[in-house]
Design an enzyme around this catalytic site. Structure first.
Site, PDB file in Angstrom:
ATOM      1  N   GLY A 312       0.654  -1.325   0.061  1.00  0.00           N
ATOM      2  CA  GLY A 312      -0.167  -0.045   0.165  1.00  0.00           C
ATOM      3  C   GLY A 312       0.936   1.209   0.178  1.00  0.00           C
ATOM      4  O   GLY A 312       1.837   1.481  -0.623  1.00  0.00           O
ATOM      5  N   SER A 313       0.377   2.367   0.636  1.00  0.00           N
ATOM      6  CA  SER A 313       0.845   3.646   0.718  1.00  0.00           C
ATOM      7  C   SER A 313       2.153   3.747   1.002  1.00  0.00           C
ATOM      8  O   SER A 313       2.882   4.815   1.157  1.00  0.00           O
ATOM      9  CB  SER A 313       0.063   4.575   1.401  1.00  0.00           C
ATOM     10  OG  SER A 313      -1.282   4.591   1.062  1.00  0.00           O
ATOM     11  N   THR A 314       2.863   2.910   1.876  1.00  0.00           N
ATOM     12  CA  THR A 314       4.311   2.588   2.002  1.00  0.00           C
ATOM     13  C   THR A 314       5.240   2.880   0.769  1.00  0.00           C
ATOM     14  O   THR A 314       6.437   3.296   1.068  1.00  0.00           O
ATOM     15  CB  THR A 314       4.939   1.476   2.946  1.00  0.00           C
ATOM     16  OG1 THR A 314       4.607   0.151   2.140  1.00  0.00           O
ATOM     17  CG2 THR A 314       3.906   1.469   4.259  1.00  0.00           C
ATOM     18  N   PHE A 315       4.649   2.649  -0.160  1.00  0.00           N
ATOM     19  CA  PHE A 315       5.399   2.698  -1.448  1.00  0.00           C
ATOM     20  C   PHE A 315       5.481   4.419  -1.969  1.00  0.00           C
ATOM     21  O   PHE A 315       6.115   4.560  -2.867  1.00  0.00           O
ATOM     22  CB  PHE A 315       4.776   1.783  -2.537  1.00  0.00           C
ATOM     23  CG  PHE A 315       5.408   0.643  -2.781  1.00  0.00           C
ATOM     24  CD1 PHE A 315       5.780  -0.141  -1.572  1.00  0.00           C
ATOM     25  CD2 PHE A 315       5.619   0.038  -3.776  1.00  0.00           C
ATOM     26  CE1 PHE A 315       6.026  -1.446  -1.842  1.00  0.00           C
ATOM     27  CE2 PHE A 315       6.079  -1.284  -4.077  1.00  0.00           C
ATOM     28  CZ  PHE A 315       6.551  -1.988  -3.007  1.00  0.00           C
ATOM     29  N   LYS A 316       4.655   5.075  -1.495  1.00  0.00           N
ATOM     30  CA  LYS A 316       4.558   6.666  -2.025  1.00  0.00           C
ATOM     31  C   LYS A 316       5.847   7.437  -1.730  1.00  0.00           C
ATOM     32  O   LYS A 316       6.102   8.093  -2.585  1.00  0.00           O
ATOM     33  CB  LYS A 316       3.148   7.110  -1.250  1.00  0.00           C
ATOM     34  CG  LYS A 316       1.935   6.647  -1.901  1.00  0.00           C
ATOM     35  CD  LYS A 316       0.743   7.162  -0.932  1.00  0.00           C
ATOM     36  CE  LYS A 316      -0.323   6.559  -1.507  1.00  0.00           C
ATOM     37  NZ  LYS A 316      -1.853   6.988  -0.796  1.00  0.00           N
TER      38      LYS A 316
END
Length: 597
Positions: A312-316
């Site tokens: 999820g958003s940990t890739f942002k």
């Protein structure tokens, strides 16, 4: 050779001339020849006797010397056929970074039977079943009387069990020496150590071989007789490992999660100070591999090294770092966040409506999928793919765990623009939590790619390992601190430790190829202190749920972030880190509702 004439003609003629009897001369000559023959035969017989005596003396001396050599040597267990390598029973210790023993060998015993020597087979079976509840008395009695000459009963027994078996008084119950592996901390660091079992085995010896974890990776080194006195030193700190596992277990219980992962890594070196995967197991009594069902549901499954998840958003932050490094954006660049965003038949939405535009920093602070998608499109598929390759997200993690080497990331078959969009916010690409921890360490330590390692003393990265500039690294650190100060990770803040990081809530794939809306992977990838990161800490929860005001929530900001804050409060003092300011009073693990991801 001059032959002696049979008749002495000269003497006979002379005897006749002198009037003597020539027959006497001839008889005398015959007697002389006979005496000479006897002397020759006697000499030959004496020579033969002398040679025979020498042979006997040498033979008996050889036998006596061999007997003396055998009697003075150590006894060695005979091997079938007399071929092959001897069984090496010893194994080097494994210790943590401070020298605390994590695994060692202890002397114990095995139990076997020679049924022909049993006085009362039925009675012995009943008494053994009383000592070992997992044995069946009827089965043992049948085996004792079916004509076999040998029967293994227990590969290892405790001293107390040995004494109780000895008290049975059966001459057909015998003990063999054994060395077995002992893990004095029980289940602590089970997925790091892995476990060991018996390999080649005989009555009087059995080799101990690694079956998983570092025990298997370093099996040859641990069994090398030349380095048995030199323990294998891990980078794990058992104090921190214990605290992290306690916090994860508490978080799993309160949040009703089916699994949890915790990884604490040194940001500058990649050295892993703690790695936990729950549920776990006791390597002293390692369970059997599952034969049915989902392998991920087994306690043997290492979620940190084997679990491949869309995080999820940990890739942002990775997406933003690509844009910063390419010179396409700055922290204050305005990004289109008007939603919903349409791409073909697909729709990308945000958790909330954040308005038409946000700065890059606020894209991270508010965790905007749409903003991240636009940055991903700016970067492009080729640069995105190259960046993931450069930072180590496209290959199995190089950490020294058997499970990691067999687990490659799940990548899109075709890296399309849609793949670029979804990967920009952490969907469409599945990696392990170890990949994520190493990527964050590389991103925030000044930009040098680290090689995650479980072994103490690995060399830190050099300038040749650079993945982003120091400027990019500094900007990412500043923005991720704001995520904790005023964004989705407010519940991860720990006064005095300057925590920074990013939440990520990803729906889990289902069997039909879509996503389950009520099952999530909640992750918080963090580092501290934000101004000069020393440690990266990743917390990942499988299907957590918290209930606030009779409403269920699954977002990482309400599940993984509070667990991480609790973990830092526990482990930071053990790491020798003092808070920069007086810490606030201890707060509950769960909080009231606020935030989203």
């Amino acid at each position: 050779m001059i032959r002696r004439p049979l008749r002495p003609l000269a003497r006979i003629l002379r005897a006749r001339a002198e009037g003597q009897d020539p027959d006497l001369v001839e008889a005398e000559e015959r007697a002389a020849r006979l005496a000479e023959r006897h002397r020759a035969e006697r000499a030959k017989a004496e020579t033969r006797l002398l040679l025979l005596g020498v042979v006997f003396i040498l033979g008996f001396s050889t036998v006596a010397g061999r007997m003396a050599l055998v009697s003075g040597s150590l006894p060695v267990e005979p091997r079938a056929g007399g071929v092959g390598e001897p069984i090496h029973t010893q194994r080097a210790d494994i210790v943590d970074r401070n020298g605390v023993v994590l695994a060692t060998n202890i002397a114990t015993a095995s139990l076997y039977a020679q049924p022909k020597d049993l006085i009362d087979p039925s009675g012995a079976a009943i008494k053994l079943a009383a000592i070992f509840p997992d044995l069946d008395a009827d089965t043992l009695a049948s085996q004792f009387t079916d004509g076999r000459k040998f029967l293994w009963i227990k590969r290892t027994i405790s001293p107390e069990q040995r004494q109780r078996v000895h008290d049975i008084g059966e001459p057909g119950l015998l003990f063999g020496p054994r060395e077995t592996r002992l893990y004095p901390n029980g289940a602590v660091a089970a997925h790091v150590l892995g476990g060991a079992s018996f390999g080649r085995e005989g009555v009087d010896a059995a080799e101990v071989v690694g079956t998983a974890g570092v025990e298997r990776v370093f099996d040859a080194r641990l069994r090398d007789p030349a380095v048995l006195s030199d323990p294998l030193r891990l980078s794990i700190d058992i104090r921190v490992q214990t605290a992290l596992e306690d916090v994860l277990a508490q978080g799993m219980s309160e949040l009703r999660a089916k699994g949890a992962v915790g990884i604490l890594m040194e940001a500058r070196t990649g050295q892993i100070a703690a790695l936990a995967s729950l549920p776990d197991f006791d390597p002293n009594n390692r369970p059997a591999l599952p034969t049915s069902g989902d392998p991920a549901d087994s306690p043997l499954f290492n979620r940190a090294a084997q679990g491949r998840y869309e995080l999820g958003s940990t890739f942002k932050p990775l997406t933003v770092a690509m844009g910063l490094e390419a010179g396409l954006i700055s922290p204050q660049t305005m990004i289109d966040t008007k939603g919903p965003m349409k791409w073909g038949r697909f729709t990308i939405r945000d958790f909330h409506n954040y308005g038409p535009r946000l700065t890059v920093e606020d894209v991270l602070v508010n965790s905007s999928n749409i903003g991240s998608a636009h940055i991903g499109l700016m970067v492009g598929a080729a640069r995105q793919k190259a960046f993931f390759e450069k930072i180590g997200m496209m290959q199995p993690s190089p950490v020294e765990l058997t499970e990691a080497a067999r687990t490659a990331p799940l990548l899109p078959k075709q890296w399309s623009d849609l793949s670029t969009i979804t990967i920009s916010y952490g969907h469409g690409m599945a990696v392990t939590p170890l990949h994520l921890a190493a990527a964050y360490a590389s991103l925030v330590n000044g930009g040098l790619r680290v090689k995650p390692s479980i072994i103490a003393g690995e060399a830190p990265p050099t300038e040749a390992d650079r993945v982003v500039s120091e400027r990019t690294s500094r900007q990412i650190r500043s923005m991720l601190r704001q995520v904790v100060v005023r964004g989705t990770a407010e519940r991860a803040d720990v006064a005095g430790y300057d925590v920074a990081g990013k939440t990520g809530t990803a729906d889990k794939p289902n069997a039909r190829g879509g996503y389950a809306r009520d099952k999530t992977i909640a992750t918080f990838a963090s580092f501290f202190p934000a101004s000069d990161p020393r440690y990266v800490l990743v917390i990942c929860l499988d299907e957590p749920t918290t209930v606030i005001n009779n409403t269920s929530f699954r977002t990482a900001g309400l599940t993984a972030a509070p667990v991480l804050a609790h973990a830092i409060r526990r482990i930071a003092p053990a790491l020798g880190m003092r808070p920069a300011e007086p810490a606030r009073a201890e707060v509950p693990l769960l909080y009231t509702l606020a935030g989203n991801h």
